[in-house]
Design a protein around this motif. Structure first.
Motif, short mmCIF file in Angstrom:
data_model
loop_
_atom_site.label_atom_id
_atom_site.label_comp_id
_atom_site.label_asym_id
_atom_site.label_seq_id
_atom_site.Cartn_x
_atom_site.Cartn_y
_atom_site.Cartn_z
N ILE A 10 0.92 -1.11 0.02
CA ILE A 10 -0.20 -0.01 -0.06
C ILE A 10 1.05 1.19 0.04
O ILE A 10 1.90 1.23 0.41
CB ILE A 10 -0.77 0.08 1.13
N ARG A 11 0.50 2.42 -0.28
CA ARG A 11 1.19 3.55 -0.48
C ARG A 11 1.38 4.19 0.98
O ARG A 11 0.34 4.08 1.79
CB ARG A 11 0.59 4.59 -1.42
N ALA A 12 2.14 4.85 0.96
CA ALA A 12 2.64 5.65 2.43
C ALA A 12 1.28 6.44 2.64
O ALA A 12 0.98 7.31 1.87
CB ALA A 12 3.77 6.43 2.18
N GLY A 13 1.26 6.54 3.93
CA GLY A 13 0.01 7.12 4.24
C GLY A 13 -1.29 6.42 4.74
O GLY A 13 -1.93 6.75 5.54
N GLN A 14 -1.35 5.45 4.18
CA GLN A 14 -2.47 4.48 4.56
C GLN A 14 -1.83 3.71 5.53
O GLN A 14 -0.76 3.18 5.66
CB GLN A 14 -2.67 3.34 3.17
N PRO A 15 -3.03 3.19 6.66
CA PRO A 15 -2.63 2.59 7.85
C PRO A 15 -2.67 1.17 7.43
O PRO A 15 -3.05 0.68 6.76
CB PRO A 15 -3.74 2.72 8.65
N ILE A 16 -1.66 0.32 8.58
CA ILE A 16 -1.76 -1.10 8.40
C ILE A 16 -2.30 -1.65 9.58
O ILE A 16 -2.10 -1.26 10.79
CB ILE A 16 0.11 -1.35 8.33
N TYR A 17 -3.13 -2.34 9.25
CA TYR A 17 -3.76 -3.34 10.53
C TYR A 17 -3.43 -4.75 10.53
O TYR A 17 -3.73 -5.41 9.42
CB TYR A 17 -5.28 -3.40 10.23
N GLU A 18 -2.50 -5.32 11.11
CA GLU A 18 -2.12 -6.52 11.30
C GLU A 18 -2.92 -7.39 12.15
O GLU A 18 -3.88 -6.80 13.14
CB GLU A 18 -0.55 -6.72 11.94
N CYS A 19 -3.06 -8.77 11.97
CA CYS A 19 -3.68 -9.68 12.82
C CYS A 19 -3.16 -9.59 14.30
O CYS A 19 -1.72 -9.23 14.56
CB CYS A 19 -3.56 -11.00 12.18
N ASN A 20 -3.76 -9.99 15.33
CA ASN A 20 -3.25 -9.81 16.51
C ASN A 20 -3.55 -10.77 17.44
O ASN A 20 -3.91 -12.18 17.01
CB ASN A 20 -4.05 -8.67 17.35
N ALA A 21 -3.44 -10.90 18.66
CA ALA A 21 -3.55 -12.04 19.63
C ALA A 21 -4.88 -12.59 19.78
O ALA A 21 -5.16 -13.74 20.14
CB ALA A 21 -3.02 -11.53 21.13
N GLN A 22 -5.82 -11.84 19.41
CA GLN A 22 -7.17 -12.32 19.29
C GLN A 22 -7.52 -13.25 18.02
O GLN A 22 -8.82 -13.88 18.06
CB GLN A 22 -8.36 -11.21 19.55
N CYS A 23 -6.74 -13.02 17.12
CA CYS A 23 -7.05 -13.80 15.89
C CYS A 23 -7.11 -15.24 15.87
O CYS A 23 -6.23 -15.61 16.64
CB CYS A 23 -6.06 -13.35 14.67
#
Length: 414
Positions: free
Chosen positions: A215-228
């Motif tokens: 993705i282009r810079a400026g867009q947020p990144i949402y990673e998977c987490n401990a609840q996934c």
């Protein structure tokens, strides 16, 4: 009392002497110790700590030896044939050759000047202190990438007021709530359920199957987490795995202080490191910023992804990113990343490569990075980053000269 101490796991006794010093003490006092490996056969063997001086007598090479566990007053001259320390010998002659070149001498004299011998001793002590710091950093880190430290420029040792941490340290009056909701995907990249974790915030998957950001810079990144429900090998778990490359903290030759270089090739769009430190309020950042301005330092990083509420201060608490220098033409780019905590006021600051970076190349990012606002399906985010970004006007700031040396250099950081 001794039994009570052993049985209580909460009890601890501070170490008054290191094992190395204790071993040296045993040898000095001729005491045998099975635990330390000191016995009748090797009690008279001593370890060379470093070499201090050199002379040539009757065609034979002699070195002044600092013995481990003994004061410098007990240094002794030893013939080369009695010494079995090839690594220390190599370092000594590398330092000696450098000093002789500095004094424009081509050959090694039969006896070294006191000034030269003093410099060699200081360099040996510096190498020791840097090695101890390097060992400490590698004991403290929780990431696979190793850390190396080197200074071939001057006699500056490890920073005195710096503590290495792996994650944010929360400042006074700030509470981090882990509010993330986990995904139910079995294959987050190929079969995302409801868009996986990025989809929950109306964003697209940030990585490809190799973990490179797409993705282009400026867009947020949402990673998977401990609840996934997905596995630890999920391709949407990148930043949380930590630094993967061996990096070296080194002293720069052009007055930019310490810097960081990679010891391994890094592909384009690859995660390199996080910028971590103490999370403080902008009011506290304003107060500290006036002090840092006078010192010409730049360690305050505004977390202004949505609103300017919090700042990361890495001046005295941080990770290896503390030592990454500025460049007006950088090879690292900043992204906002959300993992367990999805409070948009508190993103994690991740640095990704903007191009392929060869082994041995210095890592840099733009301290005054400006990114065009990005329109998303949910809202319009203005992602501007400022490492020294205090809410004070430019007229109040001290101008800091840029020494990045790039063709596109702006001449001033602030």
């Amino acid at each position: 009392p001794m039994r009570e101490l052993k049985d209580d796991a909460r009890c601890s006794v501070p170490c008054k002497i290191s094992c190395d010093d204790l071993e040296a003490l045993c040898r000095r006092e001729r005491v045998h110790c099975k635990q330390l490996g000191v016995n009748r056969n090797n009690v008279n063997e001593y370890e060379v700590e470093f070499l201090c001086d050199y002379k040539k007598t009757k065609g034979e090479d002699f070195y002044l030896v600092k013995w481990k566990g003994f004061p410098e007053s007990e240094n002794t001259w030893e013939p080369k044939k009695n010494l079995r320390c090839p690594k220390l010998m190599k370092h000594f002659h590398l330092d000696l050759d450098q000093e002789l070149r500095r004094h424009k001498r081509r050959s090694i004299p039969k006896k070294l000047d006191k000034e030269v011998a003093s410099i060699l001793t200081q360099k040996a002590k510096l190498r020791q202190s840097l090695q101890l710091w390097e060992d400490h950093l590698n004991m403290t880190r929780n990431h696979p990438g190793r850390i190396f430290v080197i200074n071939e420029v001057d006699l500056e040792g490890p920073p005195k007021n710096f503590t290495y941490i792996n994650n944010y340290k929360v400042g006074q009056g700030i509470v981090l709530d882990e509010m993330a909701v986990g995904c139910e995907c079995k294959n987050c990249l190929e079969e995302p359920v409801n868009g996986c974790c990025p989809g929950a915030s109306l964003h697209r998957m940030a990585y490809n199957d190799k973990g490179q950001v797409r993705i282009r810079a400026g867009q947020p990144i949402y990673e998977c987490n401990a609840q996934c429900s997905c596995s630890p090998d999920c391709p949407n778990r990148v930043v949380q795995k930590g630094i993967q490359f061996d990096l070296c903290i080194f002293k720069t030759e052009n007055g930019r202080g310490w810097g960081v270089r990679t010891l391994q090739h890094i592909k384009k769009n690859t995660f390199v490191m996080e910028y971590v430190g103490e999370i403080i309020t902008t009011d506290e950042a304003e107060r500290r910023g006036h002090v840092y301005d006078c010192q010409g330092s730049t360690y305050l990083f505004d977390l202004d992804y949505v609103e300017d509420v919090y700042t990361v201060d890495a001046a005295h608490i941080g990770n290896i990113s503390h030592f990454v220098n500025h460049s007006c033409n950088p090879n690292l780019q900043v992204f906002n990343v959300f993992i367990d905590n999805i409070d948009e006021r508190l993103p994690r600051i991740a640095l990704f490569s903007t191009r392929a970076i060869r082994a041995g190349e210095e890592l840099t990012f733009d301290y005054k990075m400006q990114i065009d606002p990005v329109d998303t399906e949910s809202t319009k985010m203005d992602s501007s980053f400022s490492l020294a970004g205090l809410p004070s006007s430019p007229k109040k700031r001290i101008r800091v000269e840029c020494r990045c040396g790039s063709d596109s250099c702006r001449k001033y950081l602030f």
